[in-house]
Every structure is written in C-alpha cells, then in structure tokens.
Write a protein that holds these residues in place. Structure first.
Motif, PDB file in Angstrom:
ATOM      1  N   LEU A 720     -30.131   2.234  12.841  1.00  0.00           N
ATOM      2  CA  LEU A 720     -30.473   1.524  11.603  1.00  0.00           C
ATOM      3  C   LEU A 720     -29.422   1.764  10.529  1.00  0.00           C
ATOM      4  O   LEU A 720     -29.058   0.832   9.784  1.00  0.00           O
ATOM      5  CB  LEU A 720     -31.847   1.977  11.114  1.00  0.00           C
ATOM      6  N   GLU A 721     -28.932   2.995  10.415  1.00  0.00           N
ATOM      7  CA  GLU A 721     -27.879   3.274   9.432  1.00  0.00           C
ATOM      8  C   GLU A 721     -26.617   2.483   9.737  1.00  0.00           C
ATOM      9  O   GLU A 721     -25.984   1.927   8.825  1.00  0.00           O
ATOM     10  CB  GLU A 721     -27.578   4.771   9.415  1.00  0.00           C
ATOM     11  N   ALA A 722     -26.235   2.405  11.009  1.00  0.00           N
ATOM     12  CA  ALA A 722     -25.052   1.635  11.384  1.00  0.00           C
ATOM     13  C   ALA A 722     -25.237   0.157  11.054  1.00  0.00           C
ATOM     14  O   ALA A 722     -24.309  -0.500  10.553  1.00  0.00           O
ATOM     15  CB  ALA A 722     -24.764   1.826  12.873  1.00  0.00           C
ATOM     16  N   LEU A 723     -26.423  -0.388  11.312  1.00  0.00           N
ATOM     17  CA  LEU A 723     -26.677  -1.795  10.997  1.00  0.00           C
ATOM     18  C   LEU A 723     -26.641  -2.044   9.495  1.00  0.00           C
ATOM     19  O   LEU A 723     -26.149  -3.094   9.045  1.00  0.00           O
ATOM     20  CB  LEU A 723     -28.044  -2.212  11.563  1.00  0.00           C
ATOM     21  N   SER A 724     -27.150  -1.111   8.709  1.00  0.00           N
ATOM     22  CA  SER A 724     -27.138  -1.300   7.259  1.00  0.00           C
ATOM     23  C   SER A 724     -25.720  -1.324   6.710  1.00  0.00           C
ATOM     24  O   SER A 724     -25.416  -2.103   5.797  1.00  0.00           O
ATOM     25  CB  SER A 724     -27.952  -0.189   6.577  1.00  0.00           C
ATOM     26  N   HIS A 725     -24.834  -0.500   7.263  1.00  0.00           N
ATOM     27  CA  HIS A 725     -23.444  -0.526   6.817  1.00  0.00           C
ATOM     28  C   HIS A 725     -22.722  -1.759   7.337  1.00  0.00           C
ATOM     29  O   HIS A 725     -21.889  -2.347   6.624  1.00  0.00           O
ATOM     30  CB  HIS A 725     -22.724   0.744   7.274  1.00  0.00           C
ATOM     31  N   LEU A 726     -23.031  -2.168   8.559  1.00  0.00           N
ATOM     32  CA  LEU A 726     -22.429  -3.389   9.085  1.00  0.00           C
ATOM     33  C   LEU A 726     -22.856  -4.606   8.273  1.00  0.00           C
ATOM     34  O   LEU A 726     -22.071  -5.558   8.111  1.00  0.00           O
ATOM     35  CB  LEU A 726     -22.829  -3.562  10.546  1.00  0.00           C
ATOM     36  N   SER A 727     -24.070  -4.587   7.760  1.00  0.00           N
ATOM     37  CA  SER A 727     -24.557  -5.730   6.982  1.00  0.00           C
ATOM     38  C   SER A 727     -23.735  -5.939   5.715  1.00  0.00           C
ATOM     39  O   SER A 727     -23.528  -7.080   5.284  1.00  0.00           O
ATOM     40  CB  SER A 727     -26.026  -5.527   6.628  1.00  0.00           C
ATOM     41  N   VAL A 728     -23.269  -4.853   5.100  1.00  0.00           N
ATOM     42  CA  VAL A 728     -22.447  -4.986   3.893  1.00  0.00           C
ATOM     43  C   VAL A 728     -21.152  -5.723   4.224  1.00  0.00           C
ATOM     44  O   VAL A 728     -20.748  -6.671   3.518  1.00  0.00           O
ATOM     45  CB  VAL A 728     -22.156  -3.602   3.297  1.00  0.00           C
ATOM     46  N   ILE A 729     -20.494  -5.317   5.303  1.00  0.00           N
ATOM     47  CA  ILE A 729     -19.232  -5.957   5.694  1.00  0.00           C
ATOM     48  C   ILE A 729     -19.473  -7.405   6.107  1.00  0.00           C
ATOM     49  O   ILE A 729     -18.732  -8.320   5.707  1.00  0.00           O
ATOM     50  CB  ILE A 729     -18.582  -5.165   6.836  1.00  0.00           C
ATOM     51  N   ALA A 730     -20.519  -7.650   6.911  1.00  0.00           N
ATOM     52  CA  ALA A 730     -20.785  -9.010   7.394  1.00  0.00           C
ATOM     53  C   ALA A 730     -21.113  -9.946   6.250  1.00  0.00           C
ATOM     54  O   ALA A 730     -20.616 -11.090   6.209  1.00  0.00           O
ATOM     55  CB  ALA A 730     -21.932  -8.975   8.404  1.00  0.00           C
ATOM     56  N   ASN A 731     -21.918  -9.508   5.295  1.00  0.00           N
ATOM     57  CA  ASN A 731     -22.272 -10.379   4.179  1.00  0.00           C
ATOM     58  C   ASN A 731     -21.078 -10.646   3.276  1.00  0.00           C
ATOM     59  O   ASN A 731     -20.952 -11.743   2.707  1.00  0.00           O
ATOM     60  CB  ASN A 731     -23.421  -9.768   3.373  1.00  0.00           C
ATOM     61  N   ALA A 732     -20.201  -9.659   3.133  1.00  0.00           N
ATOM     62  CA  ALA A 732     -18.990  -9.883   2.338  1.00  0.00           C
ATOM     63  C   ALA A 732     -18.127 -10.981   2.958  1.00  0.00           C
ATOM     64  O   ALA A 732     -17.663 -11.902   2.259  1.00  0.00           O
ATOM     65  CB  ALA A 732     -18.202  -8.586   2.211  1.00  0.00           C
ATOM     66  N   PHE A 733     -17.898 -10.906   4.260  1.00  0.00           N
ATOM     67  CA  PHE A 733     -17.105 -11.945   4.932  1.00  0.00           C
ATOM     68  C   PHE A 733     -17.841 -13.275   4.965  1.00  0.00           C
ATOM     69  O   PHE A 733     -17.218 -14.345   4.903  1.00  0.00           O
ATOM     70  CB  PHE A 733     -16.772 -11.490   6.355  1.00  0.00           C
ATOM     71  N   LEU A 734     -19.163 -13.233   5.061  1.00  0.00           N
ATOM     72  CA  LEU A 734     -19.938 -14.465   5.105  1.00  0.00           C
ATOM     73  C   LEU A 734     -19.816 -15.231   3.789  1.00  0.00           C
ATOM     74  O   LEU A 734     -19.613 -16.454   3.777  1.00  0.00           O
ATOM     75  CB  LEU A 734     -21.402 -14.132   5.394  1.00  0.00           C
ATOM     76  N   ILE A 735     -19.930 -14.521   2.684  1.00  0.00           N
ATOM     77  CA  ILE A 735     -19.802 -15.163   1.380  1.00  0.00           C
ATOM     78  C   ILE A 735     -18.365 -15.624   1.150  1.00  0.00           C
ATOM     79  O   ILE A 735     -18.116 -16.707   0.602  1.00  0.00           O
ATOM     80  CB  ILE A 735     -20.243 -14.185   0.271  1.00  0.00           C
ATOM     81  N   ALA A 736     -17.407 -14.826   1.589  1.00  0.00           N
ATOM     82  CA  ALA A 736     -16.001 -15.137   1.304  1.00  0.00           C
ATOM     83  C   ALA A 736     -15.489 -16.304   2.135  1.00  0.00           C
ATOM     84  O   ALA A 736     -14.784 -17.182   1.605  1.00  0.00           O
ATOM     85  CB  ALA A 736     -15.146 -13.893   1.557  1.00  0.00           C
ATOM     86  N   PHE A 737     -15.812 -16.368   3.425  1.00  0.00           N
ATOM     87  CA  PHE A 737     -15.174 -17.346   4.307  1.00  0.00           C
ATOM     88  C   PHE A 737     -16.105 -18.477   4.753  1.00  0.00           C
ATOM     89  O   PHE A 737     -15.630 -19.581   5.030  1.00  0.00           O
ATOM     90  CB  PHE A 737     -14.614 -16.638   5.548  1.00  0.00           C
ATOM     91  N   THR A 738     -17.393 -18.232   4.848  1.00  0.00           N
ATOM     92  CA  THR A 738     -18.293 -19.273   5.337  1.00  0.00           C
ATOM     93  C   THR A 738     -18.921 -20.066   4.207  1.00  0.00           C
ATOM     94  O   THR A 738     -19.104 -21.280   4.315  1.00  0.00           O
ATOM     95  CB  THR A 738     -19.406 -18.640   6.202  1.00  0.00           C
TER      96      THR A 738
END
Length: 888
Positions: A720-738
């Motif tokens: 769960l901790e790994a997913l929570s940190h991955l979510s920060v990176i994924a959402n940053a790229f999602l907002i920036a590029f998608t």
C-alpha cells in the motif's frame, strides 16, 4: 510425500530412526476423571454432556461391496490390477498413519471420542478431541498465553464516535452489542501463581473456547504419526496427504436466532455476530471488533478492522470526488473550447482517422467534447493533489489505529516463535544439516539450488508478463479493426461513435482476458512457489504474495497505463503515420484520452468488483450445497449433530484473496484518480457490501477457523505504501501529458485570453504540403507545415516537466511532514502502556519477582494470548509419565 516412506536410508540414519522410534511421546500428568452427570448441552460436548469438544478430525471411508458381490454372482474372479493394489496400499498406509497419530494424541493427554455416520457406500468418521485441565495448564504456560489480573474499564477507540459525542450529534452508526468482552490487565500465565489470576477457581470457564482450540491445534501440529526425520508430523500434512478430510474447531452453536423471544445477553457468540454484524441491515453500523477478535482471533479481526477503517476513510474521498465531478457538470456551459467545437460547423476539416477513411468535421464530435470536460477540468488537478495527501494520511493514521488495536488485543510486542519447517520442505529436502541455533539436525536445501530455482521461476514470471503484453497488443489491434468496421458502415452515428464503441467493447474483452489470466497465473504462481522450496510458511507466503501481486499489477493496470501514457503519443502526422504490425497507431478519441481512461477504469474496476462479489456470494453456497448433499446421502433426513453441521460448511481458505482485491482497488482509486474522480465513490459502495458479505461468509458459510495471532496486516502495508507513492508520480504525469490543463494554462498566459477563445485552433496543425489526399486538413499537434515540432511544443514540454518536478517535490515534502508530525504510536497510548505495566508490577511484585521486567498489556477476558515482551529461549521439559483417562 508418501513415496519417501519407501526410500532406503544409511546406517547412521537408521540408527537415528531407531532412536526416534524408541523415544516415547511426552505425557501430561492428569488425575482428571470424566464425570458421569446429566448433560448440560447437546451441542459441543462428549456424550457425557460435560467434556467440551475442542477440535474435530474427519475422514471418510468408501465401500465397494457392490462391485465385489456382482463379480462373485457372475462367477468371475476379481483380477488383481496394479492400480487396485496401489490404491489399497495407499489406504492401508493412511490408516496406519491415523492409528499412530491417534495413539500419540492419547499419549499427549487428549481425550478422544469417536462417532460414525455411515450408509452402504461410505462411512464418515468424526474424532472429537478434548483437552483436560492439566493439558491446558501445561501448554498455556508453554505457549505464554496471557492470563487476566485485574478488570479495567473498556476503552472506546472509535474516533468518529468521540467526535460526534463532543459535537452533540446523534450517532446513527453506534449500536449496543451484548456480551462485549471485558478489558483486563494481563501477564504470562504461570501455573505456580494460579491464585493470582482472575477466575482460576472455575476450571470449566477459565480458558475460553478460542484458547482451548488453539492449544489443541498446537498439539496436533507437533504430534508425529510416522518418522520425524521424514516430516511425518502434524495434522497439516495428514490433511495434505488425504488421511483426514477435515480438521476444525466447532462453532458455538447455530447462528440462527431462536424462534422464541430471548434476552440479547442469552445469545451465543455466533448468534451475536450474526445479529449485530453479519446481517445486511447492519451495513451502516460499527463493526463489533472485540467480539470478532474473541471469536475468530486477531488475524481475522485485524483484516476486518483494516477493511472498516479503509471504508470509513473512503467516505471523505468519495464526497470530494463527487463534488469535483458535479462541478464539472455545472461548468459544462462555460467550457469555451467545447462550445467552439460545437459551433465550428465545417470550419475544421479533420484528416482521416485511417488509411481508407474519409475526412470529417470537428463539429461532429460535439457531444464527446462536452463529455470529456467532466474528466478534464481544473477540479481534477485539485482532486489529484487531495488524493495523494489522502493516501499517505490514511496509511499514517492506520499505523496509529494498528498500534492501538495491537495494544488493546495484547499483540503489540508479539513476535512469532521460531517457525517449524513446512512439511513439503522437509519431505522434499535432499539433505540434513545441524541448525546453528538449536543444534538439531534438520532438513536442508542447498542455497545455490534454491537460488537457481528462484531465477528460473523469475524467468517464468517474465514470460507470463510478456503474455499479458501480447494480449494488450491484441486488444489494441481489436479496437483498430472495430473502428474501421464501424466507419465503413456508412451510418453517421456509427461513424461518429466508432472510437467509443471500439473502446468500450475492447475494455470488456480486456476485462475477460484479465480475469482469465488472473486465475491461470495464480495457480501457476502457487506451483512455482512450492517448487522454490521455501523453508518456512512465512517465507512461502511472502514469495507467493510478491509473485501474484506483481502479475496482477501488470495484468490489471497495463491497459490503463497504455491509455494514459502511450496512446496518441506515437501517431505521427499525415504522410508519415506510425504503424504497429501494419496498422496505424491508435490516436486518442474525440473527447481526449482522459475520457477513454475513465471508461477503462469504470469497466475494469467496477466490472471486477461486481464479478468478484457474485463469485464470493455464489461459490461458497455452491460448495456448501455440495457438501450438504454429500453428507445428507450418508446421514439421511435425521437431525445433525454440531460436528456434522460444521462439516457441511465450507473450509475457510485464508485472507489472501480478500487483501489482494482491496489492494488492487486502492491502486485504482489513487494511481488514476485524476481521470476518474468517481472511483472512490464506487469503491465505497463496493466496500459497504464487501464488509457484510465477508462477515456473512465467516459466520454462516465457513467452518470456524483456528484463531491466529497477528500484529498488523503484514506485507500488504508495504505494498500500500508503494502504491501511494506511485500514485503521486502517475498523477503528475497524467496531468502533465494526458490532460489539457497545462496547455490551457500556457495558452492563457501566452495570448492573455482567460476565456480560452481560439484554443481549439491553437491545438490544431495543418497537414504537411506533401499530403495531397486532403490538402489543408487539420490534426491535433504542435507541428509546422513540414511536420516538424514548433516552438510552442518545446515550451509546453518545458512547462510539463516543470510541473512534474514541482508537483512531486511539494507533495512528497508535505507527505514527509505528515509522517513526521503524526507519530506511529499515539502519545496517550505510550502513557497508558507505561501505566499498565506499573500497575501489573505492583500487583505481582510481592509474589513473583520475575514479572518485574515483564510488560503487561490489555486483552479481553475470554481470549488472552501468547505475546511475550521478551522472547525466551525454548527449553525441553521432562514430565512424569502417568496414565490419562480417555475414551476412543
């Protein structure tokens, strides 16, 4: 494993076997006599009505008299076959194992009573086990079971209930649950200090049913039925070999409520759980965690505590996500880019979507352009930041809740004893070496060989992940083919919605492949993990969890990752399109990639939840129906005893699938939440049903599991901790590029147009001059007339990377601050622990000096546990041999 019984051994090993065979099992002194008094209850007792049933072993014997009699009547001699001989030898071997096992259980001091249920075809044998007082006392001290010293007021750990009480708000979630376990100061049980513990005068009720079956199971797990060096020890392996078909403790009566009016305090524990927890009408009530822990043990109680805590925290996330979605609905009319598309008419002639397609007008996609704004507006950026903080804050407060429960349930300093090797490991290990800790010769598997096996298993995992990618490519090609077919129908509706039809149907196909591959891989991962030869059960479970989660992560998230970060990135431009296996690369649909990602998440996440809930509801009932049918054929229509009723239930298969389902859901609502703000709402609705569905299974459908201790949710917390940190990176790229959020900001800043008028034309490029099929058609990109990137593209790329860096640094800084500000253990709890230890020392100081250094914590009166503040080295005790009365 039974094949190892025929292997030849060396002279040294033979000597060791002779020594083991000559060594008699230890006995427990006992002066207990079975009282011949009228029965107290027809349920969980021997025939005398006084001796409690702590555990039940079941095995079935099939008869083949009809075949033999038919052959004799025809005058035929039964021809011996290799298969029949092998089968008969196997049955005889299992019978010998059972006989030896029962003899050793008798020698260990357990009381036995046998029951049979038979017809012409099959006999079902029930062996009822009971531990007399002397056995319970001896093993309670050996297992460091905690005993009550002093009653304390039951604390209230419900934060929401305290807040509502302070605000004078009526709490509709609270409900009185009868027979709530009391709270005690406890310490490790000592037979020599029996008079210092509460309730020691009543031997019948001093140990709870949960404690009794834990003690009996410990005896069952350590009792040999053959040669110890061949791991012919314990009931677990006997179940694996087929010597027994089931082994379980009994439920405490029926879960159905009595027909007549009774006082709630007169209900048994199972009825209390059914009435106040497992019923669907209690979906909005607090869970009675103390009752769950008392009946099922800490491991299951912590799962339900985590599930309830997670569901409660989904409530604010679902509320904020719903508000963000509604804000998008209310602001549809003010979406200038969508209005510009709808009123453009034939102003924007778009280039063909495929090699054989025709040009089209951008005004044709007006509905999808409006709908896309619901998932791509400034509110989604705020929600992404909010969910990043929510995920980490949720985990931080769960650590505090976990510490509080561990203390309340007496598991805060719990450390598992040195685990016994798995029976499969012992049976298949090719060598034996001395354990450097115990000095005992134990089965050993060379580390080099095990690493080789783990490397080979990793290669198999990589191959399976490649298979997932192949299926993903297949779905991509399927969507392309469907789009072309829809476009060539000539129907204006199908031509306009070709991309949506292809996306939705492709998502359904992808969901089917995901579920199919998940079932196949789980079975494969189980076999690979067994083949890797892990020594202990903990190592085995961790390796299995890692394999399954890695595969399911790729299996479930590969398609959303493709849509979010790869689709529409390598399309190319007219006269120079990118291709995959001869087909043009996919471009984002009319409403953008975010709306397609939302469709994917809705179909995969919600579809998986619906199918999973149906399976959890139907499969146990089907298995239970089959078990009932099999038993009814033997038993007939007679009334069933308690052990027969429980044998008709389904065996509990652990919490792995339950945790995996919730962890995958956690990934959906955090990693891709920018594209689907309604994901927490759907997760909340699913979990409300999941809590009661799981509760109903444990109370009504499953046999009672052996209570196990646990301090936390184990390796799942790290995931769960790994997913929570991955979510920060994924959402940053999602907002920036998608998302178009940054391109809109750049347009507003560059051209000073707050209303975004002209933004659509800003995002479109003209086809290159060498594209003669449809000259001057438009496509979405920042390119010049030659197909080269313009300066705006590089400016926007710089803005995107700057946003990612700023987003990640700010969010991670705040997360670290939250981690530092919020302690893992509440300060009030630390003070309480010190206070309890002080009181316990004072209570026992004049009688037992050795307890001055022992920690004392709280537990319920009916279920003290085996925690120890400082582990002690194991030692072997010699016990005087004395006959113990038993019946078999």
């Amino acid at each position: 494993f039974s094949a190892s019984a025929n292997n030849e051994v060396s002279e040294d090993d033979a000597d060791e076997e002779e020594e083991e065979e000559e060594e008699e099992p230890v006995r427990v002194p006992s002066d207990r006599k079975i009282p011949q008094q009228p029965p107290l209850s027809p349920g969980n007792y021997f025939k005398d009505g006084r001796t409690k049933i702590d555990f039940v072993l079941v095995w079935e014997v099939r008869h083949r008299k009809k075949r033999r009699s038919k052959r004799k009547a025809d005058g035929e001699e039964p021809a011996p076959s290799q298969k029949t001989t092998s089968s008969q030898q196997r049955k005889e071997l299992l019978a010998q194992w059972r006989e030896r096992f029962v003899q050793n259980l008798q020698t260990a001091g357990l009381l036995l009573e046998k029951e049979e249920t038979a017809n012409e075809k099959k006999t079902i044998n029930f062996l009822k086990l009971s531990a007399p007082w002397e056995v319970l006392v001896y093993h309670a001290e050996e297992m460091c079971i905690r005993a009550p010293l002093q009653v304390q007021p039951s604390p209230d750990f419900n934060t929401s209930a305290r807040i509502m009480k302070r605000l004078c708000i009526p709490n509709v979630f609270a409900e009185y649950v009868p027979r709530r376990p009391l709270d005690y100061y406890t310490c490790n049980f000592r037979k020599s200090k029996m008079d210092r513990f509460l309730g020691c005068n009543n031997r019948e009720t001093y140990f709870s049913s949960t404690q009794r079956h834990r003690i009996v199971y410990e005896i069952l797990a350590k009792t040999a039925y053959g040669k110890r060096r061949r791991a012919e020890v314990g009931v677990a392996r006997l179940l694996t070999e087929g010597a027994y078909s089931a082994a379980f403790p009994l439920h405490e009566g029926k879960y159905q409520l009595p027909t007549s009016e009774v006082c709630p305090d007169e209900l048994n524990k199972r009825q209390v759980l059914f009435q106040y927890w497992a019923r669907w009408s209690k979906w909005y009530k607090y869970q009675p965690l103390d009752h769950i822990r008392e009946y099922f043990g800490e491991k299951i109680a912590i799962y339900f505590a985590w599930l309830g805590f997670y569901t409660a925290w989904l409530l604010p996330a679902a509320l904020v996500g719903l508000l963000v979605f509604l804000s998008g609905v209310l602001s549809l009319a003010s979406n200038e880019p969508a209005q510009e598309i709808c009123t453009s008419g034939a102003s924007y002639l778009m280039c063909p979507l495929c090699n054989t397609c025709k040009a089209w007008n951008m005004s044709d996609i007006c509905p999808m352009a409006k709908l896309g704004y619901l998932f791509d507006h400034p509110g989604t950026v705020f929600f992404s930041v909010f969910m990043s903080f929510w995920a980490v804050t949720f985990l931080e407060f769960w650590k505090r809740k976990m510490a509080t429960l561990a203390h309340h349930w007496d598991c805060m300093d719990f450390h598992e004893e040195e685990e016994r090797p798995r029976p499969e490991f012992v049976a298949m290990a090719p060598a034996r070496e001395y354990n450097p800790v115990t000095g005992v010769k134990e089965p050993y598997f060379p580390k080099k060989d095990r690493l080789t096996r783990m490397f080979t298993a990793s290669m198999v995992i990589i191959i399976m992940l490649c298979v997932v990618v192949i299926f993903l490519v297949t779905v991509i090609m399927y969507r392309g083919i469907i789009s072309v077919m829809m476009f060539h129908t000539g129907n204006p509706v199908l031509r306009t919605q070709a991309g949506n039809i292809a996306t939705i149907s492709g998502s359904l196909v992808n969901l089917g492949l995901i579920l199919l591959m998940g079932q196949v891989y789980t079975a494969l991962a189980e076999q690979l993990t067994k083949w890797e030869m892990h020594r202990t059960q903990t190592e085995y479970e961790d390796a299995f969890t890692f394999k399954v989660f890695v595969f399911q992560f790729v299996n479930f998230y590969s398609s959303p990752f493709y849509v979010a970060f790869f689709k529409g990135r390598y399309v190319g431009y007219p006269s120079n399109y990118g291709t995959l296996l001869g087909m043009r690369n996919e471009d984002c649909g009319p409403g953008g990639c975010l709306i397609e990602l939302a469709e994917q998440l809705f179909i995969i996440m919600v579809g998986k939840q619906l199918i999973g809930n149906v399976q959890e509801f139907v499969i146990p009932k089907v298995k239970s129906w089959q078990q009932k049918r099999s038993l009814d054929k033997v038993r007939g229509g007679c009334d069933l005893h308690r052990w027969e009723e429980d044998y008709r239930l389904v065996e509990e298969e652990g919490l792995f699938d339950e945790y995996l389902e919730m962890v995958l859901q956690f990934g959906f609502i955090t990693i891709f939440v920018a594209a689907f703000p309604l994901a927490p709402l759907f997760a909340l609705l699913n979990n409300w049903a999941e809590v009661r569905l799981d509760a109903h299974k444990f109370v009504c459908e499953y046999r009672r599991p052996v209570a196990q201790r646990a301090q936390n949710i184990g390796a799942w917390f790290n995931i769960l901790e790994a997913l929570s940190h991955l979510s920060v990176i994924a959402n940053a790229f999602l907002i920036a590029f998608t998302s178009d959020f940054l391109s809109r900001l750049l347009y507003q800043y560059k051209f000073e147009k707050e209303d975004l008028s002209g933004f659509v034309n800003f995002t479109l490029a003209y086809a290159p001059l060498n594209y003669t099929q449809y000259p001057m058609c438009r496509y979405k990109a920042f390119r010049d007339d030659n197909g080269n990137y313009t300066l705006v593209y590089w400016e926007l790329l710089a803005v995107r990377f700057s946003f990612i860096i700023a987003f990640e640094h700010v969010v991670f800084f705040v997360l670290r601050a939250i981690d530092w500000i919020v302690p893992d253990v509440p300060e009030s709890l630390l003070v309480q622990i010190k206070r309890e230890r002080y009181l316990a020392k004072q209570a026992l100081a004049e009688h037992q000096d050795i307890l001055l250094g022992a920690g004392v914590r709280k537990t319920s009166p009916h279920h003290p546990h085996t925690s120890s503040s400082s582990p002690q080295p194991s030692r072997r005790r010699t016990r005087p041999s004395q006959d113990t009365p038993y019946r078999y």
